[in-house]
Design an enzyme around this catalytic site. Structure first.
Site, PDB file in Angstrom:
ATOM      1  N   CYS A   1       0.818  -1.228   0.000  1.00  0.00           N
ATOM      2  CA  CYS A   1       0.000   0.000   0.000  1.00  0.00           C
ATOM      3  C   CYS A   1       0.848   1.272   0.000  1.00  0.00           C
ATOM      4  CB  CYS A   1      -0.955  -0.006   1.189  1.00  0.00           C
ATOM      5  SG  CYS A   1      -2.068  -1.409   1.211  1.00  0.00           S
TER       6      CYS A   1
ATOM      7  N   HIS B   1      -2.975   7.421   2.516  1.00  0.00           N
ATOM      8  CA  HIS B   1      -3.416   6.115   2.007  1.00  0.00           C
ATOM      9  C   HIS B   1      -4.849   5.870   2.462  1.00  0.00           C
ATOM     10  CE1 HIS B   1      -3.767   1.994   1.049  1.00  0.00           C
ATOM     11  NE2 HIS B   1      -3.585   1.542   2.274  1.00  0.00           N
TER      12      HIS B   1
ATOM     13  N   ASN C   1     -10.011   0.028  -0.066  1.00  0.00           N
ATOM     14  CA  ASN C   1      -8.548   0.142  -0.041  1.00  0.00           C
ATOM     15  C   ASN C   1      -8.010  -0.436  -1.355  1.00  0.00           C
ATOM     16  OD1 ASN C   1      -5.821  -0.107   0.363  1.00  0.00           O
ATOM     17  ND2 ASN C   1      -5.982  -1.064   2.384  1.00  0.00           N
TER      18      ASN C   1
HETATM   19  N1  ACO Z   1     -18.506  -8.120   9.410  1.00  0.00           N
HETATM   20  C1  ACO Z   1     -18.991  -8.384  10.629  1.00  0.00           C
HETATM   21  N2  ACO Z   1     -18.207  -8.721  11.680  1.00  0.00           N
HETATM   22  C2  ACO Z   1     -16.881  -8.799  11.453  1.00  0.00           C
HETATM   23  C3  ACO Z   1     -16.309  -8.551  10.203  1.00  0.00           C
HETATM   24  C4  ACO Z   1     -17.184  -8.203   9.154  1.00  0.00           C
HETATM   25  N3  ACO Z   1     -16.746  -7.919   7.912  1.00  0.00           N
HETATM   26  N4  ACO Z   1     -14.991  -8.714  10.313  1.00  0.00           N
HETATM   27  C5  ACO Z   1     -14.719  -9.046  11.585  1.00  0.00           C
HETATM   28  N5  ACO Z   1     -15.862  -9.107  12.277  1.00  0.00           N
HETATM   29  C6  ACO Z   1     -16.047  -9.438  13.668  1.00  0.00           C
HETATM   30  C7  ACO Z   1     -14.896 -10.209  14.250  1.00  0.00           C
HETATM   31  O1  ACO Z   1     -15.017 -11.579  13.951  1.00  0.00           O
HETATM   32  C8  ACO Z   1     -15.030  -9.917  15.717  1.00  0.00           C
HETATM   33  O2  ACO Z   1     -16.049 -10.733  16.233  1.00  0.00           O
HETATM   34  P1  ACO Z   1     -15.872 -11.422  17.685  1.00  0.00           P
HETATM   35  O3  ACO Z   1     -15.742 -10.261  18.631  1.00  0.00           O
HETATM   36  O4  ACO Z   1     -17.122 -12.205  17.829  1.00  0.00           O
HETATM   37  O5  ACO Z   1     -14.616 -12.235  17.591  1.00  0.00           O
HETATM   38  C9  ACO Z   1     -15.555  -8.475  15.740  1.00  0.00           C
HETATM   39  O6  ACO Z   1     -16.085  -8.220  14.418  1.00  0.00           O
HETATM   40  C10 ACO Z   1     -14.505  -7.449  16.054  1.00  0.00           C
HETATM   41  O7  ACO Z   1     -13.370  -7.765  15.285  1.00  0.00           O
HETATM   42  P2  ACO Z   1     -12.077  -6.905  15.355  1.00  0.00           P
HETATM   43  O8  ACO Z   1     -11.064  -7.455  14.392  1.00  0.00           O
HETATM   44  O9  ACO Z   1     -11.682  -6.722  16.784  1.00  0.00           O
HETATM   45  O10 ACO Z   1     -12.619  -5.518  14.820  1.00  0.00           O
HETATM   46  P3  ACO Z   1     -11.889  -4.151  14.762  1.00  0.00           P
HETATM   47  O11 ACO Z   1     -12.668  -3.147  15.506  1.00  0.00           O
HETATM   48  O12 ACO Z   1     -10.406  -4.284  15.042  1.00  0.00           O
HETATM   49  O13 ACO Z   1     -12.030  -3.785  13.223  1.00  0.00           O
HETATM   50  C11 ACO Z   1     -10.759  -3.807  11.221  1.00  0.00           C
HETATM   51  C12 ACO Z   1     -11.476  -4.630  12.238  1.00  0.00           C
HETATM   52  C13 ACO Z   1     -11.760  -2.950  10.458  1.00  0.00           C
HETATM   53  C14 ACO Z   1     -10.066  -4.754  10.237  1.00  0.00           C
HETATM   54  C15 ACO Z   1      -9.734  -2.916  11.931  1.00  0.00           C
HETATM   55  O14 ACO Z   1      -8.896  -3.673  12.751  1.00  0.00           O
HETATM   56  C16 ACO Z   1      -8.910  -2.146  10.970  1.00  0.00           C
HETATM   57  O15 ACO Z   1      -9.363  -1.204  10.378  1.00  0.00           O
HETATM   58  N6  ACO Z   1      -7.631  -2.503  10.830  1.00  0.00           N
HETATM   59  C17 ACO Z   1      -6.773  -1.859   9.869  1.00  0.00           C
HETATM   60  C18 ACO Z   1      -6.676  -2.788   8.784  1.00  0.00           C
HETATM   61  C19 ACO Z   1      -6.649  -2.181   7.465  1.00  0.00           C
HETATM   62  O16 ACO Z   1      -7.202  -1.151   7.140  1.00  0.00           O
HETATM   63  N7  ACO Z   1      -5.966  -2.887   6.640  1.00  0.00           N
HETATM   64  C20 ACO Z   1      -5.843  -2.552   5.314  1.00  0.00           C
HETATM   65  C21 ACO Z   1      -4.552  -2.970   4.843  1.00  0.00           C
HETATM   66  S1  ACO Z   1      -3.306  -2.161   5.727  1.00  0.00           S
HETATM   67  C22 ACO Z   1      -3.272  -0.748   5.143  1.00  0.00           C
HETATM   68  O17 ACO Z   1      -3.605  -0.538   4.040  1.00  0.00           O
HETATM   69  C23 ACO Z   1      -2.886   0.302   6.088  1.00  0.00           C
END
Ligand code: ACO
Length: 322
Positions: free
Chosen positions: A113, A249, A279
């Site tokens: 990215c 980004h 993304n």
């Molecule tokens: N729909 C519904 N529920 C979901 C989904 C979904 N698509 N995905 C995960 N969940 C659930 C999980 O299973 C978890 O359930 P549980 O509590 O029963 O186990 C719950 O939602 C919470 O999951 P978390 O992973 O703790 O959620 P979080 O608040 O951390 O959000 C996310 C997840 C959006 C991925 C966040 O961590 C994030 O934004 N991370 C950055 C990642 C990113 O943007 N990556 C892109 C590539 S890197 C880059 O480009 C910078």
């Protein structure tokens, strides 16, 4: 020594829109969850017959036209991608052939990215050392091809697209500074653990997918992308209020909002396209830049800070006088 200057931008998104409602039918998710956690409402996805080079070509032709150039003027092509059409030749060479350019160097860079920032840095150095006069710098991805469409934690976050800029040699700046960083200790937090030399059989069987420790990536992305803004401002002896636009980004609106909050930067100075694009990895910064140039937000003479963060980890920035 000349500076390099952005003289044209271009972007291209595949026609097919995939909404959160459509994803609700594919995995156990909801529009409300995706919107609240990422800010993404829809993304574009390539058709079976479309490849990264197709998107790169369309974005490149727009950038070349915006710069008032023809493909024959281009004497360097750098493509940032983690989803090349084929293992080799590079997507840059495929693009070169499409554009009918022969002779000048064309190569890919791979920094996920943050790839576009790495590509801009390299092209800027070619121009400043008078090894090139007119560089085509592209970020292009078909991330939909490396998503596990049964994994709700990742497939809802990404999209396909391409963005491009023309950098030309100029007596006036231009690109004022570039800043790059990598830290391979974090290689496992965001990766596709399947490749050519390792786990090739999985690749052959269609098993090459993005895996991610979302929470960890979130924390590092916010810290690194906030710190590099300060590093970039310090290098140019500038303060935050002197920049007209931040083009970060486009991974996630929560990451972008957290950076703005940490820095104390008004939302009005931040370009955000993630809602409609998802993304798009290396394409996200040039796509956002192009959108803000074309809709008139970014004007000639503006100070624009672009920045990216991705797998590796890799992160980078550039301060640009448009
Ligand atoms: N729909 C519904 N529920 C979901 C989904 C979904 N698509 N995905 C995960 N969940 C659930 C999980 O299973 C978890 O359930 P549980 O509590 O029963 O186990 C719950 O939602 C919470 O999951 P978390 O992973 O703790 O959620 P979080 O608040 O951390 O959000 C996310 C997840 C959006 C991925 C966040 O961590 C994030 O934004 N991370 C950055 C990642 C990113 O943007 N990556 C892109 C590539 S890197 C880059 O480009 C910078």
């Amino acid at each position: 020594m000349p500076f390099s200057r952005v003289t044209g931008t271009g972007g291209y998104l595949p026609e097919r829109v995939m909404t959160n409602a459509e994803l609700e039918k594919i995995v156990d998710t909801t529009d409300a969850w995706i919107t609240a956690r990422s800010g993404i409402k829809e993304r574009r996805i390539v058709e079976d017959h479309e490849f990264t080079c197709d998107l790169a070509e369309k974005a490149s032709r727009k950038a070349i036209q915006a710069a008032g150039k023809t493909p024959a003027d281009v004497d360097l092509i750098v493509v940032a991608t983690s989803t090349p059409d084929v293992v080799f030749p590079s997507t840059a060479c495929l693009l070169q052939e499409r554009l009918g350019v022969t002779g000048p160097p064309a190569f890919d860079v791979q920094a996920v990215c943050a790839g576009f920032l790495f590509a801009v840095d390299v092209a800027d150095k070619f121009i400043r050392t008078q090894s090139a006069n007119c560089a085509l710098v592209v970020g292009a991805e078909t991330f939909s091809r490396i998503l596990d469409w049964s994994d709700r934690r990742t497939c809802v976050l990404f999209g396909d697209g391409a963005g491009a800029v023309i950098l030309e040699a100029s007596a006036e700046p231009g690109i004022l500074s570039t800043h790059l960083h990598s830290d391979g200790r974090f290689k496992d937090l965001l990766c596709v653990p399947t490749g050519v030399s390792r786990n090739y059989r999985k690749l052959q069987n269609g098993g090459a997918y993005v895996t991610m420790e979302g929470g960890e990536v979130f924390r590092w992305a916010v810290t690194a992308m906030s710190d590099i803004v300060k590093e970039t401002l310090d290098a140019n002896r500038m303060t935050l209020d002197q920049i007209d636009w931040l083009v970060p980004h486009q991974a996630n609106s929560r990451i972008i909002n957290a950076i703005g909050k940490r820095l104390g930067l008004s939302d009005r100075k931040v370009v955000m396209t993630v809602e409609k694009h998802g993304n798009t990895s290396a394409a996200s910064v040039p796509l956002a830049l192009d959108e803000a140039v074309r809709d008139g937000r970014i004007q000639n003479g503006n100070f624009v800070l672009i920045e990216g963060f991705g797998g590796g980890f890799t992160w980078g920035s550039a301060m640009i006088r448009m």
